[in-house]
Design a protein around this motif. Structure first.
Motif, PDB file in Angstrom:
ATOM      1  N   GLU A 105     -14.137  65.978  12.379  1.00 32.18           N
ATOM      2  CA  GLU A 105     -14.617  64.623  12.699  1.00 32.18           C
ATOM      3  C   GLU A 105     -13.420  63.719  12.984  1.00 32.18           C
ATOM      4  O   GLU A 105     -12.579  63.528  12.105  1.00 32.18           O
ATOM      5  CB  GLU A 105     -15.402  64.047  11.514  1.00 32.18           C
ATOM      6  N   PHE A 106     -13.337  63.193  14.187  1.00 29.31           N
ATOM      7  CA  PHE A 106     -12.293  62.231  14.527  1.00 29.31           C
ATOM      8  C   PHE A 106     -12.974  61.009  15.103  1.00 29.31           C
ATOM      9  O   PHE A 106     -13.685  61.120  16.101  1.00 29.31           O
ATOM     10  CB  PHE A 106     -11.324  62.802  15.560  1.00 29.31           C
ATOM     11  N   GLY A 160     -35.536  53.799   3.718  1.00 28.01           N
ATOM     12  CA  GLY A 160     -34.773  53.207   2.620  1.00 28.01           C
ATOM     13  C   GLY A 160     -33.399  53.833   2.424  1.00 28.01           C
ATOM     14  O   GLY A 160     -32.711  53.565   1.430  1.00 28.01           O
ATOM     15  N   GLU A 161     -32.946  54.626   3.391  1.00 24.33           N
ATOM     16  CA  GLU A 161     -31.631  55.268   3.282  1.00 24.33           C
ATOM     17  C   GLU A 161     -30.527  54.279   3.644  1.00 24.33           C
ATOM     18  O   GLU A 161     -30.645  53.565   4.647  1.00 24.33           O
ATOM     19  CB  GLU A 161     -31.565  56.424   4.280  1.00 24.33           C
ATOM     20  N   ARG A 162     -29.461  54.256   2.851  1.00 22.61           N
ATOM     21  CA  ARG A 162     -28.337  53.358   3.158  1.00 22.61           C
ATOM     22  C   ARG A 162     -27.318  54.084   4.026  1.00 22.61           C
ATOM     23  O   ARG A 162     -26.883  55.179   3.697  1.00 22.61           O
ATOM     24  CB  ARG A 162     -27.663  52.916   1.862  1.00 22.61           C
ATOM     25  N   LEU A 163     -26.915  53.436   5.137  1.00 24.31           N
ATOM     26  CA  LEU A 163     -25.951  54.051   6.055  1.00 24.31           C
ATOM     27  C   LEU A 163     -24.703  53.175   6.166  1.00 24.31           C
ATOM     28  O   LEU A 163     -24.785  51.950   6.142  1.00 24.31           O
ATOM     29  CB  LEU A 163     -26.570  54.205   7.446  1.00 24.31           C
ATOM     30  N   LEU A 164     -23.541  53.833   6.283  1.00 22.16           N
ATOM     31  CA  LEU A 164     -22.276  53.114   6.463  1.00 22.16           C
ATOM     32  C   LEU A 164     -21.609  53.560   7.750  1.00 22.16           C
ATOM     33  O   LEU A 164     -21.574  54.759   8.048  1.00 22.16           O
ATOM     34  CB  LEU A 164     -21.300  53.449   5.326  1.00 22.16           C
ATOM     35  N   ASP A 165     -21.062  52.608   8.510  1.00 19.58           N
ATOM     36  CA  ASP A 165     -20.284  52.950   9.705  1.00 19.58           C
ATOM     37  C   ASP A 165     -18.830  53.108   9.275  1.00 19.58           C
ATOM     38  O   ASP A 165     -18.220  52.156   8.784  1.00 19.58           O
ATOM     39  CB  ASP A 165     -20.384  51.830  10.742  1.00 19.58           C
ATOM     40  N   VAL A 166     -18.297  54.300   9.473  1.00 13.30           N
ATOM     41  CA  VAL A 166     -16.939  54.558   8.990  1.00 13.30           C
ATOM     42  C   VAL A 166     -16.097  55.219  10.071  1.00 13.30           C
ATOM     43  O   VAL A 166     -16.598  55.618  11.124  1.00 13.30           O
ATOM     44  CB  VAL A 166     -16.945  55.475   7.745  1.00 13.30           C
ATOM     45  N   TRP A 167     -14.828  55.360   9.775  1.00 18.83           N
ATOM     46  CA  TRP A 167     -13.887  56.008  10.680  1.00 18.83           C
ATOM     47  C   TRP A 167     -13.307  57.222   9.956  1.00 18.83           C
ATOM     48  O   TRP A 167     -12.849  57.123   8.824  1.00 18.83           O
ATOM     49  CB  TRP A 167     -12.803  55.018  11.067  1.00 18.83           C
ATOM     50  N   MET A 168     -13.374  58.366  10.621  1.00 21.33           N
ATOM     51  CA  MET A 168     -12.960  59.646  10.017  1.00 21.33           C
ATOM     52  C   MET A 168     -11.820  60.243  10.816  1.00 21.33           C
ATOM     53  O   MET A 168     -11.707  60.011  12.023  1.00 21.33           O
ATOM     54  CB  MET A 168     -14.113  60.653  10.091  1.00 21.33           C
ATOM     55  N   SER A 169     -11.030  61.057  10.183  1.00 21.14           N
ATOM     56  CA  SER A 169      -9.980  61.807  10.879  1.00 21.14           C
ATOM     57  C   SER A 169      -9.619  63.014  10.045  1.00 21.14           C
ATOM     58  O   SER A 169      -8.645  63.002   9.294  1.00 21.14           O
ATOM     59  CB  SER A 169      -8.760  60.904  11.077  1.00 21.14           C
TER      60      SER A 169
END
Ligand code: ATP
Ligand code: XMP
Ligand code: GLN
Ligand code: MG
Length: 525
Positions: A107-108, A133-142
């Motif tokens: 994941e990049f 009802g699911e909580r989602l986060l926008d993140v940055w992966m590398s």
């Protein structure tokens, strides 16, 4: 009991990630002091630092390889909260008996993380909530590796479609890990996650504020230098100006500053420094005019690196002579800041090629026998600026563009001559004045004029003009390692160009530099 701003402090262990400094800046922004140490810091060093919490940063290696870096022995048993980020989480998992494996689902970049359990780390944080009802986060992966089995006592906090463990915790031991990078702004709630770790989990108080930093620095300077005298090279740049203001607040008349006019400064620079520091603030400033000496040394010299070397050496000479005239000086002050310290430690181990030698007056002769005082040594540039404002320096001084030590010496291509420097100074002043007037100065990171010693034909008032060329340069950058040329409005460029050609008889043409870095550098030499 008085609270000391160093009482609450985070330790960041560096596994070689490009983002380690960014983590440190984020923690400081939260209002907590922190330092970066290499991953192979000894367990004694870690204990001596007495951290309130530890962050293990990312790194390019793979924990699945033999001999890859590990955390200092006993780190997870100190009873201090630990947050592992990326490689840091992977090594935590591996060392505590979990399992990490290489994956073909690397994941990049952007990823969406599903929060699957409640925790202090991610408490109350989400970017989206699904209908289910699911909580989602926008993140940055590398990353290429992933934790596939958590160690005993750990539970999974979040996952992505490709990484089964995007976050994990062992709350009773206060150990946490995230596979994504909370320190980058692309992770939208990153700062909140770091802040919940630092403030809620580690229990740090946000004591690291500009006012407290100033207070603390003043105390430290007084404890260190006592009633001794201190000498500082004052350039009018951000770092030495803030150092001067801080030292003056701490020790008053024990401070003497030397401002060297090498004939390669911007228009009115000397006057501004004297007005601001000597007249307004009552700082002892010696104005040393060394224009003739610098310019005669530079006569006939074409090569940029040779010019840098000559200017650097002459600087040291002048400074040394000036120091000898002030009796019983014991300390030399320098405006060294934290990135200088971190980068020089990193470059000692690396093999970076020298593109340009960036000198400063750091390398003073050993014969000076002065002890060093560097009050900004622990601060990032943005913190230096904030404490500059706190000390009462004007905004325009604290947020001015950096100006290189060799000054106009590397902005006059080839041989430096006094008449070239005079024309360049005027052109540069016009450019900066208009940038301010159009409110563009603070939207560029660095802007200046360059003198090209080639002649070009023009026509001014029916007469032929065969004169020199000025190039304008303006860039946008965060770190000065890469830069984009600034998209200045045409009207601004037009005004500057026509003013330069009309007001400076020796200039017949103006061009705008549209090169980015890389492949071009910011300065022309
Ligand atoms: N004209 C000068 N007179 C006296 N000292 C100088 C002069 N130019 C540079 N120095 C010294 O060299 C140091 C390094 O210069 P440098 O340009 O890196 O930093 P600065 O001028 O303080 O800040 P900035 O990076 O914002 O320009 C300065 O902190 C100052 O002590
Ligand atoms: O103190 C300095 N001594 C130097 O010799 C020097 N050369 C470049 N610079 C500054 O460094 C930043 C990056 O510049 P370059 O893209 O030209 O390398 C830019 O901010 C440049 O102004 C210098 N600073
Ligand atoms: N950014 C990182 O820390 C990467 C960790 C490790 N090298 C991986 O690829 O998974
Ligand atoms: Mg400078």
């Amino acid at each position: 009991m008085t609270r000391n701003i160093h009482d609450h402090r985070i330790l960041i262990l560096d596994f070689g990630s490009q983002y380690t400094q960014l983590i440190a800046r984020r923690v400081r922004e939260i209002g907590v002091y922190c330092e970066i140490r290499p991953f192979d810091a000894t367990p004694e060093e870690v204990r001596e630092y007495a951290p309130s919490g530890i962050i293990l940063a990312g790194g390019p290696e793979s924990v699945t390889e033999m001999g890859s870096p590990r955390a200092p022995a006993g780190l997870f048993e100190l009873g201090v909260p630990v947050l592992g980020i990326c490689y840091g989480m992977q090594t935590m998992a591996e060392e505590l008996g979990g399992r990490v494996a290489g994956s073909d689902k690397r994941e990049f970049g952007y990823a969406q993380v599903r929060v699957t359990a409640e925790s202090d780390l991610l408490h109350g944080i989400s970017d989206h909530v699904t209908d289910a009802g699911e909580r989602l986060l926008d993140v940055w992966m590398s990353h290429g590796d992933q934790v596939v089995e958590t160690p005993e006592g750990f539970e999974v906090l979040a996952a992505t479609d490709s990484a089964p463990v995007a976050a994990m915790q062992n709350p009773s031991h206060r150990l946490y890990g995230v596979q994504f990078h909370p320190e980058v702004t692309h992770t939208l709630q990153g700062q909140r996650i770091l802040s919940q770790f630092v403030l809620d989990i580690c229990g740090c108080e946000a004591l690291w504020t500009p006012a407290e930093i100033v207070e603390d620095a003043i105390q430290q300077i007084r404890d260190k230098v006592g009633s001794d005298k201190v000498l500082l090279g004052l350039s009018g740049g951000v770092d030495s100006s803030v150092t001067a203001a801080l030292l003056h607040r701490a020790i008053g008349d024990q401070l003497t500053c030397v401002f060297v006019d090498n004939g390669l400064l911007r228009l009115n620079e000397g006057k501004q420094v004297m007005d601001m520091f000597a007249r307004n603030m009552g700082v002892n400033v010696i104005h040393h005019n060394a224009e003739d000496r610098f310019l005669s040394r530079l006569e006939g010299v074409q090569d940029p690196e040779e010019k840098r070397r000559l200017i650097g050496n002459t600087f040291i000479e002048v400074f040394d002579e000036e120091a000898a005239t002030i009796t019983d000086v014991d300390w030399l002050a320098q405006g060294t800041i934290y990135p200088d310290v971190v980068e020089s430690a990193q470059s000692r181990s690396g093999k970076a090629t020298v593109i340009k030698s960036h000198h400063n007056v750091g390398g003073l002769p050993e014969t000076m026998k002065l002890k060093l005082v560097e009050p900004l040594r622990e601060l990032f540039k943005d913190e230096v600026r904030k404490i500059g404002l706190e000390l009462g320096l004007p905004y325009d001084m604290v947020y001015r563009h950096p100006f290189p030590g060799p000054g106009l010496g590397v902005r006059i291509l080839g041989e430096v001559r006094k008449n070239y420097a005079d024309m360049l100074r005027e052109a540069d002043a016009i450019f900066l004045e208009e940038l301010h007037r159009y409110d563009w100065y603070h939207h560029t990171s660095q802007a200046f004029a360059v003198f090209l010693p080639v002649k070009s034909v023009g026509v001014v008032g029916d007469a032929r003009r065969y004169e020199y060329v000025i190039a304008l340069r303006a860039v946008e950058t965060l770190d000065f390692m890469t830069a984009r040329w600034a998209h200045l409005p045409y009207e601004l460029l037009e005004t500057v160009s026509s003013r330069i050609i009309n007001e400076i008889p020796g200039i017949s043409r103006v061009t705008y530099d549209v090169s980015s870095k890389p492949p071009a550098t910011i300065e022309w030499e």
